[in-house]
Design a protein around this motif. Structure first.
Motif, short mmCIF file in Angstrom:
data_model
loop_
_atom_site.label_atom_id
_atom_site.label_comp_id
_atom_site.label_asym_id
_atom_site.label_seq_id
_atom_site.Cartn_x
_atom_site.Cartn_y
_atom_site.Cartn_z
N ARG A 101 16.29 55.35 34.16
CA ARG A 101 16.16 56.08 35.43
C ARG A 101 14.68 56.18 35.79
O ARG A 101 13.84 56.50 34.95
N THR A 102 14.38 55.89 37.03
CA THR A 102 13.03 56.07 37.56
C THR A 102 13.14 56.97 38.78
O THR A 102 14.25 57.32 39.21
N GLN A 103 12.02 57.28 39.39
CA GLN A 103 12.07 58.09 40.61
C GLN A 103 12.80 57.34 41.73
O GLN A 103 13.40 57.96 42.60
N ALA A 104 12.76 56.02 41.68
CA ALA A 104 13.43 55.20 42.71
C ALA A 104 14.90 54.95 42.40
O ALA A 104 15.62 54.39 43.21
N GLY A 105 15.34 55.31 41.21
CA GLY A 105 16.73 55.08 40.81
C GLY A 105 16.80 54.32 39.50
O GLY A 105 15.80 54.19 38.79
N TRP A 106 17.96 53.81 39.17
CA TRP A 106 18.16 53.10 37.91
C TRP A 106 17.67 51.67 38.03
O TRP A 106 17.88 51.01 39.04
N GLU A 107 16.98 51.20 36.98
CA GLU A 107 16.54 49.81 36.96
C GLU A 107 16.83 49.20 35.60
O GLU A 107 16.94 49.90 34.59
N VAL A 108 16.98 47.88 35.60
CA VAL A 108 17.32 47.15 34.38
C VAL A 108 16.06 46.95 33.55
O VAL A 108 15.05 46.44 34.03
N VAL A 109 16.13 47.36 32.30
CA VAL A 109 15.03 47.14 31.35
C VAL A 109 15.26 45.80 30.65
O VAL A 109 14.37 44.97 30.56
N THR A 110 16.49 45.60 30.18
CA THR A 110 16.87 44.35 29.52
C THR A 110 18.31 44.03 29.84
O THR A 110 19.18 44.91 29.76
N ARG A 111 18.55 42.80 30.21
CA ARG A 111 19.92 42.30 30.33
C ARG A 111 20.02 41.08 29.42
O ARG A 111 19.26 40.12 29.57
N THR A 112 20.93 41.15 28.48
CA THR A 112 21.13 40.05 27.53
C THR A 112 22.52 39.47 27.78
O THR A 112 23.51 40.20 27.74
N ASN A 113 22.56 38.18 28.07
CA ASN A 113 23.82 37.47 28.30
C ASN A 113 24.01 36.44 27.20
O ASN A 113 23.09 35.70 26.88
N ARG A 114 25.21 36.37 26.66
CA ARG A 114 25.56 35.33 25.70
C ARG A 114 26.92 34.76 26.07
O ARG A 114 27.87 35.50 26.32
N ILE A 115 26.96 33.45 26.12
CA ILE A 115 28.19 32.76 26.49
C ILE A 115 29.29 33.05 25.48
O ILE A 115 29.02 33.17 24.28
N LEU A 116 30.49 33.21 25.97
CA LEU A 116 31.66 33.46 25.12
C LEU A 116 32.29 32.11 24.77
O LEU A 116 33.22 31.64 25.43
N ASP A 117 31.75 31.48 23.75
CA ASP A 117 32.22 30.15 23.34
C ASP A 117 32.55 30.11 21.85
O ASP A 117 32.58 29.05 21.25
N GLY A 118 32.80 31.27 21.27
CA GLY A 118 33.15 31.33 19.86
C GLY A 118 32.00 31.71 18.95
O GLY A 118 32.21 32.02 17.78
N ARG A 119 30.78 31.71 19.49
CA ARG A 119 29.65 32.12 18.64
C ARG A 119 29.76 33.61 18.32
O ARG A 119 30.24 34.40 19.13
#
Length: 163
Positions: free
Chosen positions: A127-145
């Motif tokens: 949360r910031t004064q301007a609203g919520w912001e993303v610090v980290t977004r981690t994406n991993r493909i769903l391919d069995g790993r």
């Protein structure tokens, strides 16, 4: 209404508003990136925010802007694509939050729509004064790993990625 009861209602209302605002922030990604709005996408992240995708690692708003402006991404837009972010599971801790969801990248190919990617998404927000912001977004493909389902479970538990 007693002061304690009023404070409890206000706390519950703030929690609901925070969850709604975080979900809106997350849901904004697809329409903005598919619309090619590089500034809008970058503004979802903290100035030093990170977008960690299987094939690329973006640090800071400028790299996120450039990803949206890249010939590869612009090609996806011209071809027809949809980045669909599923409903999030959000864990709040004051001015910090962890959220987890699935996402799909659907592309138009040969007159039909095909799922190009299905990914596990782990978000850390602040949360910031301007609203919520993303610090980290981690994406991993769903391919069995193994790391992909682990990312989902740690997010539901409200734990940081890699926990």
């Amino acid at each position: 209404m007693s002061e304690d009861r009023l404070a409890a209602v206000e706390a519950r209302l703030r929690l609901l508003e925070d969850e709604r605002d975080i979900a809106r922030t997350m849901a904004s990604y697809g329409p903005l990136v598919d619309g090619g709005d590089a500034e809008g996408v970058a503004a979802l992240w903290a100035p030093d925010g990170v977008y960690d995708i299987d094939e690329i690692f973006l640090a800071g708003r400028e790299q996120i802007r450039e990803m949206v402006r890249s010939p590869a991404h612009q090609g996806w837009i011209r071809q027809g694509c949809a980045h669909v972010v599923g409903p999030p599971h959000i864990t709040l801790d004051g001015d910090e939050a962890v959220a987890v969801c699935h996402s799909l990248m659907v592309v138009h190919e040969s007159g039909r729509y095909v799922v190009r990617r299905a990914t596990a998404n782990h978000w850390r927000l602040r949360r910031t004064q301007a609203g919520w912001e993303v610090v980290t977004r981690t994406n991993r493909i769903l391919d069995g790993r193994e790391e992909s389902p682990t990312l989902l479970v740690t997010g539901v538990r409200g734990e940081p990625a890699g926990a």
